[in-house]
Design a protein around this motif. Structure first.
Motif, PDB file in Angstrom:
ATOM      1  N   SER A 153     -15.129  -6.724  -4.415  1.00  0.00           N
ATOM      2  CA  SER A 153     -15.950  -5.841  -5.225  1.00  0.00           C
ATOM      3  C   SER A 153     -15.871  -4.394  -4.761  1.00  0.00           C
ATOM      4  CB  SER A 153     -17.396  -6.315  -5.238  1.00  0.00           C
ATOM      5  OG  SER A 153     -18.052  -5.891  -4.087  1.00  0.00           O
ATOM      6  N   TRP A 154     -15.550  -4.178  -3.474  1.00  0.00           N
ATOM      7  CA  TRP A 154     -15.450  -2.781  -3.068  1.00  0.00           C
ATOM      8  C   TRP A 154     -14.241  -2.119  -3.695  1.00  0.00           C
ATOM      9  CZ3 TRP A 154     -11.060  -1.206  -0.713  1.00  0.00           C
ATOM     10  CH2 TRP A 154     -10.346  -2.149   0.023  1.00  0.00           C
ATOM     11  N   SER A 155     -13.196  -2.891  -3.888  1.00  0.00           N
ATOM     12  CA  SER A 155     -12.010  -2.284  -4.499  1.00  0.00           C
ATOM     13  C   SER A 155     -12.283  -1.949  -5.964  1.00  0.00           C
ATOM     14  CB  SER A 155     -10.808  -3.214  -4.370  1.00  0.00           C
ATOM     15  OG  SER A 155     -11.100  -4.467  -4.929  1.00  0.00           O
ATOM     16  N   ASN A 156     -13.001  -2.875  -6.612  1.00  0.00           N
ATOM     17  CA  ASN A 156     -13.374  -2.563  -7.992  1.00  0.00           C
ATOM     18  C   ASN A 156     -14.256  -1.333  -8.051  1.00  0.00           C
ATOM     19  OD1 ASN A 156     -12.062  -4.879  -8.579  1.00  0.00           O
ATOM     20  ND2 ASN A 156     -13.901  -6.103  -8.830  1.00  0.00           N
TER      21      ASN A 156
ATOM     22  N   MET B 109      -4.933   1.552  -1.853  1.00  0.00           N
ATOM     23  CA  MET B 109      -5.494   0.512  -1.011  1.00  0.00           C
ATOM     24  C   MET B 109      -6.266  -0.498  -1.835  1.00  0.00           C
ATOM     25  SD  MET B 109      -5.326  -0.140   2.078  1.00  0.00           S
ATOM     26  CE  MET B 109      -5.334  -1.880   1.987  1.00  0.00           C
ATOM     27  N   ALA B 110      -7.057   0.022  -2.768  1.00  0.00           N
ATOM     28  CA  ALA B 110      -7.886  -0.868  -3.574  1.00  0.00           C
ATOM     29  C   ALA B 110      -7.043  -1.779  -4.447  1.00  0.00           C
ATOM     30  CB  ALA B 110      -8.843  -0.036  -4.426  1.00  0.00           C
ATOM     31  N   SER B 111      -5.945  -1.275  -4.940  1.00  0.00           N
ATOM     32  CA  SER B 111      -5.146  -2.083  -5.851  1.00  0.00           C
ATOM     33  C   SER B 111      -4.096  -2.912  -5.129  1.00  0.00           C
ATOM     34  CB  SER B 111      -4.470  -1.196  -6.883  1.00  0.00           C
ATOM     35  OG  SER B 111      -3.646  -0.265  -6.223  1.00  0.00           O
TER      36      SER B 111
ATOM     37  N   ASP C  12     -13.947  -7.187   4.908  1.00  0.00           N
ATOM     38  CA  ASP C  12     -12.718  -6.917   4.185  1.00  0.00           C
ATOM     39  C   ASP C  12     -12.385  -5.432   4.175  1.00  0.00           C
ATOM     40  OD1 ASP C  12     -11.324  -7.197   1.049  1.00  0.00           O
ATOM     41  OD2 ASP C  12     -10.805  -8.500   2.733  1.00  0.00           O
ATOM     42  N   TYR C  13     -13.421  -4.625   3.992  1.00  0.00           N
ATOM     43  CA  TYR C  13     -13.229  -3.192   3.923  1.00  0.00           C
ATOM     44  C   TYR C  13     -12.701  -2.653   5.236  1.00  0.00           C
ATOM     45  CZ  TYR C  13     -14.405   1.646   2.823  1.00  0.00           C
ATOM     46  OH  TYR C  13     -14.355   2.985   2.594  1.00  0.00           O
ATOM     47  N   ILE C  14     -13.241  -3.146   6.348  1.00  0.00           N
ATOM     48  CA  ILE C  14     -12.771  -2.684   7.652  1.00  0.00           C
ATOM     49  C   ILE C  14     -11.305  -3.030   7.842  1.00  0.00           C
ATOM     50  CG2 ILE C  14     -12.974  -3.067  10.122  1.00  0.00           C
ATOM     51  CD1 ILE C  14     -15.905  -3.315   9.836  1.00  0.00           C
ATOM     52  N   LEU C  15     -10.939  -4.254   7.471  1.00  0.00           N
ATOM     53  CA  LEU C  15      -9.541  -4.662   7.609  1.00  0.00           C
ATOM     54  C   LEU C  15      -8.610  -3.739   6.836  1.00  0.00           C
ATOM     55  CD1 LEU C  15      -9.408  -8.536   7.394  1.00  0.00           C
ATOM     56  CD2 LEU C  15      -8.528  -7.090   9.191  1.00  0.00           C
ATOM     57  N   SER C  16      -8.987  -3.479   5.589  1.00  0.00           N
ATOM     58  CA  SER C  16      -8.063  -2.680   4.793  1.00  0.00           C
ATOM     59  C   SER C  16      -8.087  -1.217   5.208  1.00  0.00           C
ATOM     60  CB  SER C  16      -8.341  -2.840   3.309  1.00  0.00           C
ATOM     61  OG  SER C  16      -9.705  -2.971   3.076  1.00  0.00           O
ATOM     62  N   LEU C  17      -9.228  -0.742   5.712  1.00  0.00           N
ATOM     63  CA  LEU C  17      -9.246   0.617   6.240  1.00  0.00           C
ATOM     64  C   LEU C  17      -8.297   0.739   7.420  1.00  0.00           C
ATOM     65  CD1 LEU C  17     -12.876   2.021   6.343  1.00  0.00           C
ATOM     66  CD2 LEU C  17     -10.942   2.942   5.136  1.00  0.00           C
ATOM     67  N   LYS C  18      -8.264  -0.282   8.250  1.00  0.00           N
ATOM     68  CA  LYS C  18      -7.347  -0.234   9.392  1.00  0.00           C
ATOM     69  C   LYS C  18      -5.907  -0.138   8.924  1.00  0.00           C
ATOM     70  CE  LYS C  18      -9.796  -2.530  13.088  1.00  0.00           C
ATOM     71  NZ  LYS C  18      -9.956  -3.740  13.892  1.00  0.00           N
TER      72      LYS C  18
ATOM     73  N   PHE D 131       0.828  -1.192   0.000  1.00  0.00           N
ATOM     74  CA  PHE D 131       0.000   0.000   0.000  1.00  0.00           C
ATOM     75  C   PHE D 131       0.865   1.246   0.000  1.00  0.00           C
ATOM     76  CE2 PHE D 131      -3.062   3.051   0.878  1.00  0.00           C
ATOM     77  CZ  PHE D 131      -2.786   3.721   2.057  1.00  0.00           C
ATOM     78  N   LEU D 132       1.908   1.236   0.825  1.00  0.00           N
ATOM     79  CA  LEU D 132       2.757   2.415   0.923  1.00  0.00           C
ATOM     80  C   LEU D 132       3.430   2.717  -0.404  1.00  0.00           C
ATOM     81  CD1 LEU D 132       3.993   4.542   2.787  1.00  0.00           C
ATOM     82  CD2 LEU D 132       5.842   2.985   3.192  1.00  0.00           C
ATOM     83  N   LYS D 133       3.938   1.661  -1.018  1.00  0.00           N
ATOM     84  CA  LYS D 133       4.605   1.861  -2.312  1.00  0.00           C
ATOM     85  C   LYS D 133       3.667   2.499  -3.323  1.00  0.00           C
ATOM     86  CE  LYS D 133       7.896  -1.847  -2.782  1.00  0.00           C
ATOM     87  NZ  LYS D 133       8.151  -3.109  -3.461  1.00  0.00           N
ATOM     88  N   LYS D 134       2.473   1.907  -3.408  1.00  0.00           N
ATOM     89  CA  LYS D 134       1.553   2.417  -4.423  1.00  0.00           C
ATOM     90  C   LYS D 134       1.117   3.840  -4.106  1.00  0.00           C
ATOM     91  CE  LYS D 134       0.097  -1.599  -6.681  1.00  0.00           C
ATOM     92  NZ  LYS D 134      -0.919  -2.350  -7.349  1.00  0.00           N
ATOM     93  N   TRP D 135       0.960   4.109  -2.852  1.00  0.00           N
ATOM     94  CA  TRP D 135       0.529   5.443  -2.467  1.00  0.00           C
ATOM     95  C   TRP D 135       1.604   6.461  -2.833  1.00  0.00           C
ATOM     96  CZ3 TRP D 135       0.392   7.631   3.077  1.00  0.00           C
ATOM     97  CH2 TRP D 135      -0.350   8.816   3.073  1.00  0.00           C
TER      98      TRP D 135
END
Lengths: 196, 313
Positions: A55-58, A46-48, A163-169, A11-15
């Motif tokens: 589906s939320w990332s899409n 985050m999405a990628s 899944d969304y909560i996990l990745s938001l964290k 995530f950090l790299k992509k950001w």
């Protein structure tokens, strides 16, 4: 914490890539625009960064592509073939789900109008009905919150929310550490300039 | 209507898969066969849990195999003796299965899967033991959906729709329990509506945190111009915090300043934003800062020659 550091690194790299693309545009942006760009690149990163696309990332990616300003950023960041494929898949699903939702609504309306339900519910207006209404309200709100959740049934909505909560964290953790680091460094620089 | 039946089918595929695996290995021989079974179910079960939709093509052949063998025996009288040993073994299978699932799934999304596997196993255990303890009313859905072998509980409707509905509800409840574990403070709350409430609050607070953090980052430097060569070069498999700490503390050494001054400065800077963000943000800010400053610079000072930030002062 269940968050994993490979995901954080990804995530950090992509950001950071996204931010570098942003600042290469050489526009003078005010604070709000900068903030929007930062948030956008964080969300897309985050999405990628997920290994198995949900589906939320899409949904995030497809929403961002619709706005014309940001398509360049997204294409550079993700690679053109990758994002096109995702868009097709998600729109197809959403269309079929929307149709299903609309059909259900039509059915409900017609049965309500015919008055078939009224005779029975008077006796049974109890706790369970109220509870069901509450749950329905909450699920509507949750659908609005989770990106791409509008066109989903309850069951997959819960999975998406998980899944969304996990990745938001993960996102919040990484962003927080970056922000604190940059603030410290900026203070240090300020001091340095003051001292000299 | 079709959707419900689909969902009912999906939900029973999991149980069916386990039953089919067991029927392959002759259930009456309880003691020895479990160890052989243990290797198969965890991997498949974990796959099933993670992506039930994707593995349906794999499941159907085995399910059909089970169905074909069962269809020949499918009269109401003969199903009873056939399925009760399956039930016994199903119940016994589960504690071992849940343990093995927990131990043998070292994947990245591991905690979610292992927890969900554990919880689902417990759910099924409770369900099937409840089925066994009550006097079971025999019931098959054989006419409409050949591969749904359901045990209806005593005194409940045996309609195919309500069965599918019940299966769906139980699936949803299992997932809700997972969510309860994820969101802090949700374990004690009972009732779907309240749990959903908490979940919604949690998601909203996380989203708000992201917004505020990006606002802070935007406010810190006038141009989004972060030079990160040093960060990536120093990243030799260690956590990010260590890298930041190395950077910061080596800067510290360069400038010959006390860490106290840093903290003082940072706290002064941090005071105005506090009322906006409430207390949850304050404590984590101060503690990572302390941890950052306490790390030793282990030879990464060479990276500092490449400038970290370009500030326009």
């Amino acid at each position: 914490m269940h968050t994993s550091s490979p995901l954080k690194k990804e995530f950090l790299k992509k950001w950071m890539e996204g931010l570098q693309i942003c600042c290469s545009s050489k526009k003078q942006m005010n604070v709000l625009e900068r903030k929007k760009k930062i948030k956008l690149s964080a969300d897309i990163a985050m999405a990628s960064a997920k290994k198995t696309p949900m589906s939320w990332s899409n949904a995030i990616i497809s929403d961002a592509r619709k706005k014309e300003d940001d398509t360049i950023l997204i294409d550079k960041l993700l690679g053109p073939e990758y994002s096109q494929f995702k868009v097709q898949k998600s729109t197809y699903r959403m269309m079929s789900c929307n149709k299903r939702v609309q059909c259900k609504k039509i059915l409900k309306r017609s049965s309500y109008m015919s008055g078939g339900k009224r005779t029975k519910t008077k006796k049974k207006m109890g706790v369970s009905v109220i509870a069901k209404r509450l749950v329905k309200k909450r699920t509507k709100v949750l659908k609005r919150l989770v990106p791409g959740g509008e066109s989903m049934d309850e069951f997959s909505l819960i999975k998406e929310a998980l899944d969304y909560i996990l990745s938001l964290k993960v996102q919040v953790d990484v962003m927080r550490s970056v922000v604190t680091a940059t603030e410290i460094l900026s203070d240090v620089k300020l001091l340095k300039s003051v001292v000299e | 209507m079709e959707r419900r039946e689909e969902i009912g089918v999906e939900s029973f595929q999991f149980g069916e898969e386990i039953q089919s695996l067991m029927s392959v290995v002759q259930p009456p021989e309880a003691g020895n066969s479990f160890t052989a079974l243990l290797e198969l179910p965890p991997n498949q079960a974990v796959k099933l849990l993670h992506s039930p939709e994707e593995t349906t093509p794999n499941i159907f052949p085995s399910v059909f195999a089970v169905i074909e063998t069962d269809n020949s025996l499918e009269t109401t009288s003969s199903i009873r003796p056939n399925s009760s040993p399956n039930d016994c073994n199903f119940v016994k299978q589960e504690p071992i299965d849940s343990d093995s699932l927990h131990n043998s799934s070292p994947m990245e999304s591991d905690p979610v899967i292992s927890i969900s596997a554990k919880r689902k196993e417990r759910e099924k255990k409770v369900k099937s033991s409840a089925k066994k303890s009550k006097n079971v009313a025999d019931e098959t859905d054989g006419e409409k959906l050949p591969y749904v072998h359901v045990r209806a509980r005593r005194g409940q409707a045996t309609d195919s729709h309500s069965l599918a509905e019940r299966a769906r509800r139980e699936k949803i409840n299992a997932r809700m329990k997972l969510l309860q574990e994820l969101v802090p403070g949700c374990n004690k709350i009972s009732g779907t509506a309240m749990v959903l409430d908490e979940i919604i609050n949690h998601v909203q607070s996380l989203q708000r945190q992201v917004e505020f953090l990006s606002m802070r980052l935007a406010a810190v430097h006038p141009s989004i111009d972060i030079n990160l060569d040093n960060m990536f070069s120093a990243e030799s498999g260690s956590l990010m915090d260590c890298n930041f700490g190395a950077m910061v503390s080596s800067l510290d050494g360069q400038m010959n300043e006390n860490s106290h001054q840093h903290q003082h400065l940072w706290q002064v800077d941090g005071l105005p934003p506090q009322p906006l963000w409430g207390e949850e943000e304050v404590n984590p800010f101060i503690t990572p800062e302390n941890s950052l400053l306490s790390y030793d610079s282990s030879g990464t000072s060479g990276c500092l020659h490449t400038n970290q930030l370009k500030m326009e002062l």
